[in-house]
Design a protein around this motif. Structure first.
Motif, mmCIF file in Angstrom:
data_model
loop_
_atom_site.group_PDB
_atom_site.id
_atom_site.type_symbol
_atom_site.label_atom_id
_atom_site.label_comp_id
_atom_site.label_asym_id
_atom_site.label_seq_id
_atom_site.Cartn_x
_atom_site.Cartn_y
_atom_site.Cartn_z
ATOM 1 N N ALA A 184 0.856 -1.188 0.000
ATOM 2 C CA ALA A 184 0.000 0.000 0.000
ATOM 3 C C ALA A 184 0.887 1.232 0.000
ATOM 4 C CB ALA A 184 -0.900 0.008 1.231
ATOM 5 N N SER A 185 0.364 2.313 -0.528
ATOM 6 C CA SER A 185 1.097 3.580 -0.460
ATOM 7 C C SER A 185 0.957 4.139 0.952
ATOM 8 C CB SER A 185 0.548 4.580 -1.473
ATOM 9 O OG SER A 185 -0.714 5.056 -1.057
ATOM 10 N N TYR A 186 1.828 5.060 1.290
ATOM 11 C CA TYR A 186 1.774 5.707 2.598
ATOM 12 C C TYR A 186 0.398 6.336 2.824
ATOM 13 C CZ TYR A 186 3.044 8.774 6.458
ATOM 14 O OH TYR A 186 3.085 9.408 7.674
ATOM 15 N N LYS A 187 -0.167 6.948 1.776
ATOM 16 C CA LYS A 187 -1.472 7.602 1.885
ATOM 17 C C LYS A 187 -2.596 6.600 2.092
ATOM 18 C CE LYS A 187 -0.475 11.811 -0.627
ATOM 19 N NZ LYS A 187 -0.905 12.746 -1.662
ATOM 20 N N GLU A 188 -2.481 5.400 1.549
ATOM 21 C CA GLU A 188 -3.520 4.372 1.676
ATOM 22 C C GLU A 188 -3.418 3.592 2.985
ATOM 23 O OE1 GLU A 188 -4.085 2.694 -2.829
ATOM 24 O OE2 GLU A 188 -2.262 2.124 -1.743
ATOM 25 N N LEU A 189 -2.284 3.634 3.624
ATOM 26 C CA LEU A 189 -2.008 2.755 4.749
ATOM 27 C C LEU A 189 -2.996 2.928 5.903
ATOM 28 C CD1 LEU A 189 -0.212 0.506 5.727
ATOM 29 C CD2 LEU A 189 1.363 2.226 6.614
ATOM 30 N N GLU A 190 -3.361 4.142 6.243
ATOM 31 C CA GLU A 190 -4.294 4.373 7.349
ATOM 32 C C GLU A 190 -5.646 3.698 7.064
ATOM 33 O OE1 GLU A 190 -6.283 8.046 9.845
ATOM 34 O OE2 GLU A 190 -4.577 8.448 8.539
ATOM 35 N N ARG A 191 -6.148 3.812 5.837
ATOM 36 C CA ARG A 191 -7.414 3.189 5.460
ATOM 37 C C ARG A 191 -7.315 1.662 5.518
ATOM 38 N NH1 ARG A 191 -8.744 0.643 1.240
ATOM 39 N NH2 ARG A 191 -7.015 1.407 -0.012
ATOM 40 N N VAL A 192 -6.236 1.108 4.960
ATOM 41 C CA VAL A 192 -6.040 -0.344 4.961
ATOM 42 C C VAL A 192 -5.931 -0.863 6.393
ATOM 43 C CG1 VAL A 192 -4.479 -2.215 4.256
ATOM 44 C CG2 VAL A 192 -4.992 -0.350 2.665
ATOM 45 N N PHE A 193 -5.187 -0.151 7.232
ATOM 46 C CA PHE A 193 -5.040 -0.526 8.639
ATOM 47 C C PHE A 193 -6.410 -0.561 9.324
ATOM 48 C CE2 PHE A 193 -4.339 0.493 13.117
ATOM 49 C CZ PHE A 193 -3.352 -0.417 13.465
ATOM 50 N N ALA A 194 -7.223 0.468 9.108
ATOM 51 C CA ALA A 194 -8.550 0.541 9.733
ATOM 52 C C ALA A 194 -9.438 -0.618 9.277
ATOM 53 C CB ALA A 194 -9.207 1.879 9.418
ATOM 54 N N GLU A 195 -9.387 -0.958 8.002
ATOM 55 C CA GLU A 195 -10.186 -2.080 7.486
ATOM 56 C C GLU A 195 -9.763 -3.394 8.137
ATOM 57 O OE1 GLU A 195 -9.676 -2.099 3.239
ATOM 58 O OE2 GLU A 195 -10.846 -0.262 2.978
ATOM 59 N N LYS A 196 -8.470 -3.642 8.192
ATOM 60 C CA LYS A 196 -7.972 -4.895 8.777
ATOM 61 C C LYS A 196 -8.223 -4.945 10.279
ATOM 62 C CE LYS A 196 -6.790 -6.507 4.890
ATOM 63 N NZ LYS A 196 -7.603 -7.566 4.299
ATOM 64 N N ARG A 197 -8.144 -3.805 10.939
ATOM 65 C CA ARG A 197 -8.435 -3.748 12.377
ATOM 66 C C ARG A 197 -9.887 -4.136 12.621
ATOM 67 N NH1 ARG A 197 -10.378 -0.258 16.261
ATOM 68 N NH2 ARG A 197 -9.316 -0.377 18.258
ATOM 69 N N LYS A 198 -10.785 -3.607 11.813
ATOM 70 C CA LYS A 198 -12.207 -3.944 11.928
ATOM 71 C C LYS A 198 -12.416 -5.443 11.712
ATOM 72 C CE LYS A 198 -16.693 -2.852 9.904
ATOM 73 N NZ LYS A 198 -17.392 -2.122 8.854
ATOM 74 N N ASP A 199 -11.776 -6.007 10.684
ATOM 75 C CA ASP A 199 -11.892 -7.446 10.405
ATOM 76 C C ASP A 199 -11.379 -8.282 11.582
ATOM 77 O OD1 ASP A 199 -12.882 -6.795 7.897
ATOM 78 O OD2 ASP A 199 -10.994 -7.193 6.858
ATOM 79 N N ALA A 200 -10.224 -7.897 12.128
ATOM 80 C CA ALA A 200 -9.644 -8.645 13.250
ATOM 81 C C ALA A 200 -10.527 -8.548 14.489
ATOM 82 C CB ALA A 200 -8.237 -8.134 13.551
ATOM 83 N N LEU A 201 -11.029 -7.364 14.797
ATOM 84 C CA LEU A 201 -11.880 -7.197 15.977
ATOM 85 C C LEU A 201 -13.178 -7.980 15.838
ATOM 86 C CD1 LEU A 201 -11.323 -3.427 16.838
ATOM 87 C CD2 LEU A 201 -10.405 -5.439 18.016
ATOM 88 N N ASN A 202 -13.746 -8.029 14.643
ATOM 89 C CA ASN A 202 -14.956 -8.827 14.420
ATOM 90 C C ASN A 202 -14.676 -10.302 14.681
ATOM 91 O OD1 ASN A 202 -16.656 -6.686 13.804
ATOM 92 N ND2 ASN A 202 -16.276 -6.818 11.606
ATOM 93 N N LEU A 203 -13.551 -10.797 14.185
ATOM 94 C CA LEU A 203 -13.182 -12.197 14.409
ATOM 95 C C LEU A 203 -12.959 -12.469 15.902
ATOM 96 C CD1 LEU A 203 -12.394 -15.006 13.347
ATOM 97 C CD2 LEU A 203 -10.079 -14.117 13.000
ATOM 98 N N LEU A 204 -12.268 -11.578 16.566
ATOM 99 C CA LEU A 204 -12.007 -11.757 17.997
ATOM 100 C C LEU A 204 -13.308 -11.748 18.802
ATOM 101 C CD1 LEU A 204 -8.799 -9.577 18.333
ATOM 102 C CD2 LEU A 204 -8.940 -12.070 18.497
ATOM 103 N N ARG A 205 -14.232 -10.865 18.465
ATOM 104 C CA ARG A 205 -15.522 -10.832 19.164
ATOM 105 C C ARG A 205 -16.267 -12.156 19.016
ATOM 106 N NH1 ARG A 205 -16.366 -6.070 16.600
ATOM 107 N NH2 ARG A 205 -15.535 -4.372 17.798
ATOM 108 N N ARG A 206 -16.256 -12.703 17.794
ATOM 109 C CA ARG A 206 -16.963 -13.970 17.538
ATOM 110 C C ARG A 206 -16.355 -15.133 18.321
ATOM 111 N NH1 ARG A 206 -16.828 -12.241 12.195
ATOM 112 N NH2 ARG A 206 -15.346 -13.853 11.598
ATOM 113 N N THR A 207 -15.048 -15.088 18.554
ATOM 114 C CA THR A 207 -14.373 -16.207 19.226
ATOM 115 C C THR A 207 -14.199 -15.985 20.730
ATOM 116 O OG1 THR A 207 -12.196 -15.261 18.780
ATOM 117 C CG2 THR A 207 -13.086 -16.796 17.127
ATOM 118 N N GLY A 208 -14.480 -14.773 21.210
ATOM 119 C CA GLY A 208 -14.302 -14.482 22.628
ATOM 120 C C GLY A 208 -12.859 -14.243 23.020
#
Length: 157
Positions: free
Chosen positions: A24-48
């Motif tokens: 990712a470009s430096y400018k895109e990185l914040e958006r990509v990070f936020a998307e992956k953080r959301k995905d990881a937190l959703n998975l963690l919530r489902r698994t406890g």
């Protein structure tokens, strides 16, 4: 001065993570990070399960970074090996000697500290491995002079 700790050598223990490696470009990185953080937190919530530390990014080849095409791995530390999904996959980051330092301030001002840390590594007789880890401890909404980042540089002995 934005450097808020001494530069120190330590052993980073083995760490299970959920992660995704991407470019990712430096400018895109914040958006990509936020998307992956959301995905990881959703998975963690489902698994406890919970993260064991703040998320971090591994920058591959920090000595020759291309800000238009960064090779990065976005990591979410967890307590144990767990199944991932199509967005975030499990892996173990192996134990390694590292040099670390804390930085407070705008990310645009971190270059000097990377130079200081790399010089420290060389002066002490080590060799930088080439990757850099950045742990982000405060939200982007905070004033930039309050942002706290731990920089970790693995070394070869």
């Amino acid at each position: 001065m934005p450097q808020v700790s001494d530069i120190r050598l330590m052993v980073r223990t083995e760490q299970p993570v959920l992660s995704t490696r991407t470019k990712a470009s430096y400018k895109e990185l914040e958006r990509v990070f936020a998307e992956k953080r959301k995905d990881a937190l959703n998975l963690l919530r489902r698994t406890g399960e919970y993260m064991t530390d703040v998320p971090f990014i591994i920058y591959y080849d920090y000595l020759n970074m291309d800000k238009y095409e960064l090779d990065v791995e976005i990591c979410f530390p967890v307590a144990r090996w767990m199944e991932g999904n199509e967005s975030v996959r499990p892996r173990i980051i192996l134990q390694k000697k590292v040099v670390h330092c804390l930085f407070r301030g705008d990310y645009e001002e971190m270059d000097y500290l990377y130079g200081e840390m790399t010089a420290w590594i060389t002066c002490k007789g080590y060799e930088p491995e080439g990757t850099a880890y950045e742990f982000y401890y405060l939200k982007k909404e905070n004033p930039y002079d309050e942002w706290l980042t731990k920089i970790v540089l693995p070394v070869n002995c």
